[in-house]
Enzyme design. Structure first.
Site, PDB file in Angstrom:
ATOM      1  N   LYS A  14       0.819  -1.220   0.000  1.00 45.11           N
ATOM      2  CA  LYS A  14       0.000   0.000   0.000  1.00 45.11           C
ATOM      3  C   LYS A  14       0.847   1.262   0.000  1.00 45.11           C
ATOM      4  O   LYS A  14       0.654   2.157  -0.802  1.00 45.11           O
ATOM      5  CB  LYS A  14      -0.835   0.113   1.285  1.00 45.11           C
ATOM      6  CG  LYS A  14      -1.955  -0.812   1.459  1.00 45.11           C
ATOM      7  CD  LYS A  14      -2.845  -0.378   2.621  1.00 45.11           C
ATOM      8  CE  LYS A  14      -2.162  -0.201   3.969  1.00 45.11           C
ATOM      9  NZ  LYS A  14      -1.668  -1.407   4.615  1.00 45.11           N
ATOM     10  N   ARG A  89      -9.834   2.246   8.390  1.00 49.05           N
ATOM     11  CA  ARG A  89      -9.487   0.871   8.734  1.00 49.05           C
ATOM     12  C   ARG A  89     -10.625   0.176   9.470  1.00 49.05           C
ATOM     13  O   ARG A  89     -10.525  -1.011   9.752  1.00 49.05           O
ATOM     14  CB  ARG A  89      -8.281   0.897   9.663  1.00 49.05           C
ATOM     15  CG  ARG A  89      -6.978   0.376   9.053  1.00 49.05           C
ATOM     16  CD  ARG A  89      -5.930   0.478  10.133  1.00 49.05           C
ATOM     17  NE  ARG A  89      -4.746  -0.261   9.892  1.00 49.05           N
ATOM     18  CZ  ARG A  89      -3.640   0.240   9.338  1.00 49.05           C
ATOM     19  NH1 ARG A  89      -3.625   1.468   8.893  1.00 49.05           N
ATOM     20  NH2 ARG A  89      -2.563  -0.506   9.224  1.00 49.05           N
ATOM     21  N   ARG A 127      11.116  -6.392   4.944  1.00 49.53           N
ATOM     22  CA  ARG A 127      10.821  -4.973   4.750  1.00 49.53           C
ATOM     23  C   ARG A 127      11.710  -4.110   5.650  1.00 49.53           C
ATOM     24  O   ARG A 127      11.956  -4.431   6.798  1.00 49.53           O
ATOM     25  CB  ARG A 127       9.356  -4.685   5.082  1.00 49.53           C
ATOM     26  CG  ARG A 127       9.060  -3.185   5.137  1.00 49.53           C
ATOM     27  CD  ARG A 127       7.646  -2.865   4.916  1.00 49.53           C
ATOM     28  NE  ARG A 127       6.817  -3.124   6.072  1.00 49.53           N
ATOM     29  CZ  ARG A 127       5.515  -2.857   6.099  1.00 49.53           C
ATOM     30  NH1 ARG A 127       4.930  -2.377   5.027  1.00 49.53           N
ATOM     31  NH2 ARG A 127       4.804  -3.115   7.170  1.00 49.53           N
ATOM     32  N   ARG A 160      10.743  -1.756  10.932  1.00 54.46           N
ATOM     33  CA  ARG A 160       9.747  -1.097  11.779  1.00 54.46           C
ATOM     34  C   ARG A 160       9.546  -1.882  13.070  1.00 54.46           C
ATOM     35  O   ARG A 160       9.626  -3.108  13.066  1.00 54.46           O
ATOM     36  CB  ARG A 160       8.408  -1.037  11.028  1.00 54.46           C
ATOM     37  CG  ARG A 160       8.221   0.225  10.235  1.00 54.46           C
ATOM     38  CD  ARG A 160       7.006   0.158   9.348  1.00 54.46           C
ATOM     39  NE  ARG A 160       5.758  -0.210  10.027  1.00 54.46           N
ATOM     40  CZ  ARG A 160       4.570  -0.163   9.449  1.00 54.46           C
ATOM     41  NH1 ARG A 160       4.459   0.231   8.191  1.00 54.46           N
ATOM     42  NH2 ARG A 160       3.493  -0.518  10.097  1.00 54.46           N
ATOM     43  N   ARG A 171      -1.818  -7.664  13.534  1.00 53.04           N
ATOM     44  CA  ARG A 171      -2.224  -6.704  12.492  1.00 53.04           C
ATOM     45  C   ARG A 171      -3.049  -7.391  11.409  1.00 53.04           C
ATOM     46  O   ARG A 171      -4.020  -6.829  10.897  1.00 53.04           O
ATOM     47  CB  ARG A 171      -0.980  -6.041  11.885  1.00 53.04           C
ATOM     48  CG  ARG A 171      -0.372  -5.011  12.845  1.00 53.04           C
ATOM     49  CD  ARG A 171       1.085  -4.757  12.557  1.00 53.04           C
ATOM     50  NE  ARG A 171       1.325  -4.063  11.324  1.00 53.04           N
ATOM     51  CZ  ARG A 171       2.491  -4.101  10.664  1.00 53.04           C
ATOM     52  NH1 ARG A 171       3.498  -4.801  11.137  1.00 53.04           N
ATOM     53  NH2 ARG A 171       2.623  -3.427   9.555  1.00 53.04           N
TER      54      ARG A 171
END
Ligand code: AMP
Length: 213
Positions: A14, A89, A127, A160, A171
């Site tokens: 995203k 969300r 990531r 992160r 999540r």
């Protein structure tokens, strides 16, 4: 006026795709996750409240999020369009957004990036993002040119805090339980476009552009 909303599970691309589309259309990329991370870094009251929730992978309360987005969308640069990444969300956020933009879903396009859960966990492990400017990297597909230094601003590229396995699971669960109903909400209003999010960044971007025509 382009009003674009990205929906997708964590690690679906995203952020990467929303940034690209924002520079293509020259409209602001509004990422609630980036805004919250900035508040955490700056040690603001919002940041102190959001930090433990984000670290666990849960969702920050709707009223806080709606307030942040309402203020952001009132700024001058968002008057000719915007790309929302990470908001709404929950169904409550989606309904509140309708009220904020005034004319409901008129002119809104919602892009849902489809990526299977198995692929997510793998992607997130690799990531990395820039601690300073938020640029996003992937150690295999899109690594920084110079080790762990950001190509754009030269700051350090790190994982992160919420990209660990436990938080990712939470999540993903929040996504399935609270965010997928948002996609259904927009589908019922015929503004949802589902896009296959698996494959190279450029190919996914092409699919996104096509889905907007
Ligand atoms: P993201 O960068 O979009 O993955 O967001 C990182 C984290 O920020 C999420 O896991 C949530 O804890 C929080 N967050 C971001 N956007 C929202 C939102 N719209 N509603 C609630 N929590 C959010």
């Amino acid at each position: 006026m382009k009003k674009i909303i990205f929906i997708g599970p964590p690690g679906s691309g995203k952020g990467t795709q929303a940034k690209r589309l924002a520079s293509r259309f020259e409209i602001p990329h509004i990422s609630t996750g980036d805004m919250l991370r900035e508040a955490v870094n700056d040690g603001t009251e919002l940041g102190r409240e959001a930090a433990p929730i984000m670290a666990s992978g849960g969702l920050v309360p709707d009223d806080l999020m709606v307030g942040i987005v309402k203020d952001r969308l009132a700024k001058k640069d968002a008057q000719s369009g915007f790309i929302l990444d990470g908001f709404p969300r929950t169904l409550v956020q989606a309904e509140k957004l309708d009220a904020i933009v005034g004319n409901g879903t008129e002119g809104v396009r919602v892009l849902q990036l489809l990526v299977p859960d198995e692929a997510i966990v793998k992607r997130i492990a690799l990531r990395r993002s820039c601690a300073q400017c938020g640029a996003i990297y992937h150690l295999e597909n899109n690594p920084p040119a110079n080790g762990s230094v950001c190509d754009r601003c030269g700051a350090e590229v790190v994982a992160r805090a919420d990209d660990n396995e436990t938080a990712v699971r939470t999540r993903l669960e929040a996504f399935h339980r609270q965010t997928l109903p948002v996609a259904t909400f927009y589908k019922s209003k015929s503004v949802l476009r589902e896009v296959d999010g698996v494959g190279p960044v450029d190919e996914v971007f092409e699919r996104i552009e096509k889905s907007l025509t």
